[in-house]
Every structure is written in C-alpha cells, then in structure tokens.
Design a protein around this motif. Structure first.
Motif, PDB file in Angstrom:
ATOM      1  N   ILE A 156      -8.099  13.251 -17.812  1.00 55.57           N
ATOM      2  CA  ILE A 156      -7.542  11.952 -18.199  1.00 55.57           C
ATOM      3  C   ILE A 156      -8.383  10.825 -17.597  1.00 55.57           C
ATOM      4  O   ILE A 156      -8.701   9.838 -18.269  1.00 55.57           O
ATOM      5  N   GLN A 157      -8.767  11.007 -16.329  1.00 61.36           N
ATOM      6  CA  GLN A 157      -9.559   9.964 -15.657  1.00 61.36           C
ATOM      7  C   GLN A 157     -10.920   9.791 -16.314  1.00 61.36           C
ATOM      8  O   GLN A 157     -11.355   8.676 -16.592  1.00 61.36           O
ATOM      9  N   LYS A 158     -11.576  10.922 -16.587  1.00 60.36           N
ATOM     10  CA  LYS A 158     -12.898  10.863 -17.225  1.00 60.36           C
ATOM     11  C   LYS A 158     -12.786  10.185 -18.588  1.00 60.36           C
ATOM     12  O   LYS A 158     -13.609   9.361 -18.971  1.00 60.36           O
ATOM     13  N   CYS A 159     -11.751  10.574 -19.314  1.00 61.98           N
ATOM     14  CA  CYS A 159     -11.507  10.047 -20.650  1.00 61.98           C
ATOM     15  C   CYS A 159     -11.314   8.534 -20.601  1.00 61.98           C
ATOM     16  O   CYS A 159     -11.904   7.789 -21.395  1.00 61.98           O
ATOM     17  N   ALA A 160     -10.517   8.066 -19.629  1.00 58.22           N
ATOM     18  CA  ALA A 160     -10.246   6.629 -19.516  1.00 58.22           C
ATOM     19  C   ALA A 160     -11.514   5.868 -19.152  1.00 58.22           C
ATOM     20  O   ALA A 160     -11.769   4.772 -19.671  1.00 58.22           O
ATOM     21  N   LEU A 161     -12.327   6.454 -18.257  1.00 56.60           N
ATOM     22  CA  LEU A 161     -13.573   5.783 -17.852  1.00 56.60           C
ATOM     23  C   LEU A 161     -14.532   5.699 -19.039  1.00 56.60           C
ATOM     24  O   LEU A 161     -15.190   4.680 -19.240  1.00 56.60           O
ATOM     25  N   ARG A 211     -15.659   0.758 -25.071  1.00 54.54           N
ATOM     26  CA  ARG A 211     -15.135  -0.572 -25.369  1.00 54.54           C
ATOM     27  C   ARG A 211     -16.181  -1.637 -25.017  1.00 54.54           C
ATOM     28  O   ARG A 211     -16.446  -2.552 -25.794  1.00 54.54           O
ATOM     29  N   GLU A 212     -16.788  -1.474 -23.840  1.00 54.47           N
ATOM     30  CA  GLU A 212     -17.783  -2.462 -23.406  1.00 54.47           C
ATOM     31  C   GLU A 212     -19.011  -2.450 -24.312  1.00 54.47           C
ATOM     32  O   GLU A 212     -19.540  -3.497 -24.667  1.00 54.47           O
ATOM     33  N   ILE A 269      -9.165  -0.423 -16.954  1.00 58.15           N
ATOM     34  CA  ILE A 269      -9.258   0.961 -17.432  1.00 58.15           C
ATOM     35  C   ILE A 269      -7.880   1.307 -17.957  1.00 58.15           C
ATOM     36  O   ILE A 269      -6.868   1.007 -17.318  1.00 58.15           O
ATOM     37  N   ASP A 270      -7.849   1.925 -19.118  1.00 59.08           N
ATOM     38  CA  ASP A 270      -6.584   2.233 -19.761  1.00 59.08           C
ATOM     39  C   ASP A 270      -6.380   3.747 -19.731  1.00 59.08           C
ATOM     40  O   ASP A 270      -7.033   4.470 -20.474  1.00 59.08           O
ATOM     41  N   GLU A 315     -13.619   5.661 -22.204  1.00 55.12           N
ATOM     42  CA  GLU A 315     -13.044   4.700 -23.157  1.00 55.12           C
ATOM     43  C   GLU A 315     -13.453   3.289 -22.784  1.00 55.12           C
ATOM     44  O   GLU A 315     -13.788   2.473 -23.632  1.00 55.12           O
ATOM     45  N   LYS A 316     -13.455   3.038 -21.468  1.00 57.04           N
ATOM     46  CA  LYS A 316     -13.860   1.699 -20.998  1.00 57.04           C
ATOM     47  C   LYS A 316     -15.323   1.420 -21.352  1.00 57.04           C
ATOM     48  O   LYS A 316     -15.675   0.333 -21.804  1.00 57.04           O
ATOM     49  N   LYS A 362      -5.591  16.016 -14.824  1.00 61.14           N
ATOM     50  CA  LYS A 362      -5.733  14.689 -14.227  1.00 61.14           C
ATOM     51  C   LYS A 362      -7.192  14.225 -14.296  1.00 61.14           C
ATOM     52  O   LYS A 362      -7.486  13.107 -14.713  1.00 61.14           O
ATOM     53  N   LEU A 409      -0.397   8.901 -14.987  1.00 65.47           N
ATOM     54  CA  LEU A 409      -0.792   9.783 -13.879  1.00 65.47           C
ATOM     55  C   LEU A 409      -0.008   9.489 -12.608  1.00 65.47           C
ATOM     56  O   LEU A 409      -0.052  10.249 -11.666  1.00 65.47           O
TER      57      LEU A 409
END
Lengths: 131, 236
Positions: free
Chosen positions: A100-105, A111-112, B57-58, A107-108, A97, B63
C-alpha cells in the motif's frame, strides 16, 4: 472402541483428505501450508488405527478413555494450527502494508509527472500561438 | 551544508483542520517542506488537499497512524531529508514550537526529540484519566529502559537521518508513539524532551476514546514489554 465409531472416524479422516486434495487441485491451498494439514491428518489416522496401544499410554498418563485422548490431541493440533495461521496473517499484513505504501508513493509520482507534462504541453501551446 | 527538513502530517478525516495546519505551517516556515499522508479518509480531506495543491500522499487503504507516519518516513528517506518532524493533522500541536523541536537535531545534541506538554505544563493538558494513563506508560518505559520521558504519547517529534532510515524500514503499527520510544531507547538513541504547547482539538474526534482506551492501555503496555524483551540484546 465400538466398531461403528471407528468406521465413522475413518470416514471423517477420509473426507478430510479428499477435501484437502480438492483444494490443492484447485490451487486454493499452497504446498507449504498443506504440509501441516497432511501432517496432522496422518497423526489422526495413526491414532485411530493404533487406538489400543494408544489407550495404554493414555491410562498411564491418567486419561481413562481413548476418545478423550483423541480430543486432547485434536484440540492441541487445532491450537497449533491457529497460531501458525495467525503468524501467516501477520506476515501478510506486513507485506500488504508495504505494498500500500509503495503504491501510494508511486501514485504521488505519477500525479506529479502528469502535472509536469500538462505544464509543458501548455507552455508548448502558448509558444506555438503567434502574437 | 543546509539541512533539509520535512514535516510529516498524518491526516485521517481532517477536512476542517488540515488546511489551517498547512497554511500556518507554510506561513511561519516557508523554507520547510511538508508532506501530508491522507490515510484513506472518508470525508473530504482529499478534495481539500487537491484544491490547495498541497504536497500529499494518498493511501489507497487505511493503514492507521503507524503505517501512515511510516509512509512519511519512507518519503523522507527516498528524498534525502536530514530531519523529519511529525505533527498531527488536527491542529493540536502549536507549530510555533516546531523550531524548538528541530533545534537539538540540527545542533546534533539529540537523535530523537519529543515535544512534551508536561515539562512546563502549559496549554492543553488532556483529561485527568488520560494523564493517569500517560503517567503509567511513562513509568513503565522508565522501568523497561531507564529513560525518562514524560509525554510518551506525544505525536510531536523530530528525528535525524539515521532514525528516518530506521523508521522507514520498521515502525510500530496501531498506536506507535510509546513503542517508538522503546525502540529508540533500546538502540541507544539520544532522546530529548523539549517543552511544547498543545491545543485542544480544533474539531473532529480523537482516534482513542471509550472502550478503545482500555484496549489501548493493555496493548501498549504489552507492546512495551514485548519490545523490551525482543530488543534486549541491542542495548548498549
């Protein structure tokens, strides 16, 4: 205990250890987890070897057959292992978990940054074109 | 100093609702930032967010609501927000009440604020069976912590900086709302319930229905009791 049954049990335990060794060699079993399997294998080996003495203890406890005692202990060990495995899965779930959270942050952020760079590039292009 | 507020909007398969929620939010509160957590939706939620250049956030894998909302808290913590507000991505929460939910945090009269349907009993009240379930959980929480919260499953809530940090580190998974209340209560947070109005869902399906309701009730009750036991020593 009949001799044939005894041989069969020894063969089963041998198979158990060989299989464990193979998994370990192929690095499909971490040392920290293989310890509990080695430990329970040794318990079973000791029980089968000293089944005579073991039966006396079982009689004292009210269990008539040596085999039943083996079953009871084997089932207890299995339950114990399932609990350990559930605990491992839970820990992995938590780590998963967080990942996944670190990865999503991240990715954001990527992107920015990409958008920002695109914007800067466009600006540079606009400036380089003379009127 | 001006306090920075972040609205956290978890969204799972909300392609029809999310745009309305974000648009009304930025229309009514242009000064407040928001972040949408797209919990790996398998409809067009992501495309909608991309098209409207939303701040989102994607999550690469699903989850569930707990992990999604926690991502929002981590984002709020990393970006130094002072107040975080959670609202649902399905348009159930009437955001006219957003300022009421934030106000006690800004005045520092509460650490955690819960927007409640059952104070003024206005707006959508949910089905009878759900109200029975919510009432039961509310009583259970009252027994376990002595704190009275009526709308324990409300996802319309605000917390201050301390609790942003706490939730960034540890937040209940699966169905986290009632469990979060227990954590807050056991660690001595000042919890306040303020009246809000909720609407029926704009479209789509609730995440809890049918047999899941039974599972939900058992799971949450157990979680409340277990949390109460494990957090016992921290009670003030």
């Amino acid at each position: 205990m009949p001799i044939i049954l005894r041989i069969l049990l020894y063969l089963a335990i041998l198979f158990y250890f060989v299989w464990m060794y193979k998994l370990f060699k192929k690095q499909k079993l971490n040392l920290q987890y293989s310890l509990m399997w080695i430990f329970s294998g040794i318990i079973l080996l000791v029980l089968v070897t000293f089944i005579k003495d073991f039966e006396k203890v079982l009689h004292f406890l009210g269990i008539a057959e040596g085999m039943n005692g083996l079953f009871a202990i084997a089932i207890f060990l299995i339950l114990l292992m399932l609990m350990i495995i559930t605990s491992i899965v839970s820990q992995m779930n938590n780590r998963h978990k967080t990942l996944i959270q670190k990865c999503a942050l991240l990715e954001k952020r990527v992107r920015e940054l990409e958008n920002q760079m695109k914007g800067e590039q466009n600006n540079a292009n606009d400036n380089s074109v003379p009127d | 100093m001006e306090k920075k507020t972040l609205v956290i909007i978890p969204a799972y398969n909300e392609e029809n609702n999310i745009k309305i929620v974000i648009d009304s939010l930025s229309e009514m509160y242009p000064e407040i930032d928001y972040i949408v957590i797209n919990d790996c939706s398998n409809d067009r939620t992501k495309e909608v967010l991309q098209q409207m250049h939303a701040n989102y956030i994607d999550l690469p894998l699903n989850l569930g609501i707990g992990g999604g909302v926690q991502t929002g808290y981590i984002y709020a913590y990393e970006n130094q927000y002072d107040v975080a507000v959670q609202i649902d991505g399905d348009g159930q929460h009437d955001i006219t009440y957003l300022k009421d939910v934030i106000a006690p945090i800004l005045n520092d009269t509460a650490d955690c604020v819960i927007g409640s349907r059952y104070i003024n009993n206005e707006g959508f009240q949910s089905s009878f069976m759900r109200r029975v379930g919510i009432n039961f959980l509310s009583r259970l929480i009252k027994i376990c912590t002595g704190i009275s919260v009526k709308d324990v499953t409300s996802g319309f809530r605000a917390v201050n900086r301390t609790w942003i940090q706490n939730f960034a580190l540890d937040y209940a998974q699966d169905y986290p709302e009632p469990e979060a209340i227990i954590t807050e209560a056991c660690r001595g947070a000042r919890i306040l319930e303020v009246p809000v109005k909720m609407n029926a869902r704009l479209s789509g399906e609730s995440s809890i229905s049918g047999m899941k309701t039974v599972y939900y009730m058992i799971k949450v009750s157990l979680a409340i009791i277990l949390q109460r036991i494990s957090l016992r020593k921290e009670i003030r």
